[in-house]
Design a protein around this motif. Sequence first.
Motif, PDB file in Angstrom:
ATOM      1  N   PRO A 224       0.829  -1.217   0.000  1.00  0.00           N
ATOM      2  CA  PRO A 224       0.000   0.000   0.000  1.00  0.00           C
ATOM      3  C   PRO A 224       0.859   1.261   0.000  1.00  0.00           C
ATOM      4  O   PRO A 224       1.822   1.361   0.763  1.00  0.00           O
ATOM      5  N   ALA A 225       0.507   2.211  -0.847  1.00  0.00           N
ATOM      6  CA  ALA A 225       1.289   3.453  -0.939  1.00  0.00           C
ATOM      7  C   ALA A 225       0.949   4.403   0.207  1.00  0.00           C
ATOM      8  O   ALA A 225       1.792   5.157   0.663  1.00  0.00           O
ATOM      9  N   HIS A 226      -0.307   4.341   0.680  1.00  0.00           N
ATOM     10  CA  HIS A 226      -0.780   5.312   1.682  1.00  0.00           C
ATOM     11  C   HIS A 226      -0.324   6.708   1.290  1.00  0.00           C
ATOM     12  O   HIS A 226       0.357   7.397   2.056  1.00  0.00           O
ATOM     13  N   GLY A 284       3.817   2.391   4.195  1.00  0.00           N
ATOM     14  CA  GLY A 284       3.647   2.684   2.770  1.00  0.00           C
ATOM     15  C   GLY A 284       4.928   3.207   2.168  1.00  0.00           C
ATOM     16  O   GLY A 284       4.953   4.250   1.527  1.00  0.00           O
ATOM     17  N   LEU A 342       3.857  -0.193  -5.798  1.00  0.00           N
ATOM     18  CA  LEU A 342       3.022   0.461  -4.799  1.00  0.00           C
ATOM     19  C   LEU A 342       1.567   0.388  -5.231  1.00  0.00           C
ATOM     20  O   LEU A 342       1.238   0.605  -6.398  1.00  0.00           O
ATOM     21  N   THR A 344      -2.186   1.665  -4.988  1.00  0.00           N
ATOM     22  CA  THR A 344      -3.224   2.623  -4.608  1.00  0.00           C
ATOM     23  C   THR A 344      -4.516   2.058  -5.160  1.00  0.00           C
ATOM     24  O   THR A 344      -4.824   2.239  -6.335  1.00  0.00           O
TER      25      THR A 344
END
Length: 545
Positions: A224-226, A284, A342, A344
Amino acid sequence: VAARSSETTNSGTTQQVDVAVVGAGFAGLYLLHRLRKAGFSAVVIEDAGDVGGTWYWNRYPGARCDIQTMDYSYTFDPELDREWTWSEKYATQPEILRYFGFVADRYDLRRDIRFNTRVKAANWDDASERWQLTTDNGADVSCRYYIMATGCLSTPKPPEIDGVKDFKGAIYFTGRWPHDGVDLAGKRVAVIGTGSSGIQSIPLIAEQAAHLTVFQRTASFALPAHNGPAPDDRKTYFEADRAAYREQARWSLAGVPYPQEMAVSWQLSDAERRERFEKAWAAGDLVHILTQLWADQAADFDGNALIGKLIHEKIRAVVKDPDTAAALSPHDHPFGSKRPCLDTNYYATYNRPNVTLVNLRQEPIKAITASGIVTDKRSVDLDVIVFATGFDAMTGAIMAVHPITGRAGKSLSSVWAQGPQTYLGLTVAGFPNLFMITGPGSPSVLSNMAVSIEQHVDWVVDRLAALRDAGFTTMEATETAQAGWAQHMADCSMLTLHRLANTWYTGANVPGKAQALMPYTSGVGPYRGICNEVVSRGMLGFRLT
Ligand code: FAD
């Protein structure tokens, strides 16, 4: 600023300069700035219509960096560093492209860049000790030094599937996305490829398309990029002492300042490992999860497999259909041996009713037809096919300049027939005064490229200035040094798991490409130390004339 050693001149249709740089991306722009400051006349030749390199070409929906932008920036000028503030932890392609425009304006770089011009061939002339570059557009270039800043990921891989030309719908490549964007509303779309570009674009394409079919050969690990504002802890660390932060990055393993993790997996309990993993998952941050879990994560198969299992759990928790979750879970390569991506909204996208995953390991594509894609098990009607199939990485753009001819008429393609041979990833024996920025044999794509590019540019320009000041005109790696570097590369690669995966790091994604692990695996800090030592030991491994 030193006086120019010679001015740019034109003789006939040939432009004469001290240094020709090919490529106006991250590397080429910094090169031009440094070369000017060092007093060299220089021209940059660029195929694209403007600066930016990677960020000029890759305009697909969702394109972003995957190293935090705070780290993925130039660091050579603290004033520049202060003048630009990124809006997000992971900036979008348009913002990164604006940054390169800002840099080009700030240092007035465009006046020495020839855009819309491709270098087609390069030949070394022993008598004049100069390179002659042939371009596809107007004047050729004669230069003392030829620097290829042509990019590791700048040559998209051509489709390998029969029938592409028969397809009656529209075809797009993520790496050559149209500047005006593409309207996919109401369209039946296919995305082929689930590497970084596929994983970034699929969620946004799914939101627009009537139906999206994703064709996956190799599942990637996605974290997860967060995304959002830059995280407070990193920002605070950065702002406390920017110079120290940047210096720590330069001597780190991956080009982002994180300490070296010391605890190995078997010293930690299940609960401790879980806690570390959850913290990394929540952060992230690619570099965090690649380096901060346990010390043996990238070196030991069992220590690594623990991470794979934890990520498989995360995928199952998001993706509702168990078969789709299983297909999305990588089992064929250790975590980190292929570049992780990553996420999103990537995994969650497969819960949408308008998205289908086709697992090409179970049903390979047989052909592309006029109306769509046919696999062993189904036929999918389509309006649009998006190829997110990646790049002929690291060597593709270098080999596309053909021929590059060095001493005694030897061509680079013959010297590299069994795989790239370099000294330090910067130079090739038999090719005097030729330099590659982040070439095969350097840490390049295994690092924050910003740090690796600046290190290469500084090293090369400093060498050229020292050469000139000492009265030398050529610099060339010896065969012995090159063979030694190959041995060192091989030894280092035995300490990591990259060799266990068929990836673009090894050339396995391009049919017929010689296979060898191309990036240097021991990290940017140790690599910088070696480059410095080469200099302090009197240009060890180079012949100067
Ligand atoms: P490039 O940016 O690739 O520029 C090379 C230029 O050379 C191109 O513009 C090309 O047109 C030109 N060129 C090539 N051959 C010729 C020729 N024969 N004649 C004329 N011109 C030529 N790295 C990171 O560290 N962090 C990230 O987050 C990150 N995200 C990325 C996201 C994407 C989508 C991609 C594709 C790459 C990403 N990278 C990332 C890697 C990225 O390539 C480098 O970070 C960096 O931008 C490379 O800069 P460069 O100047 O070396 O090469």
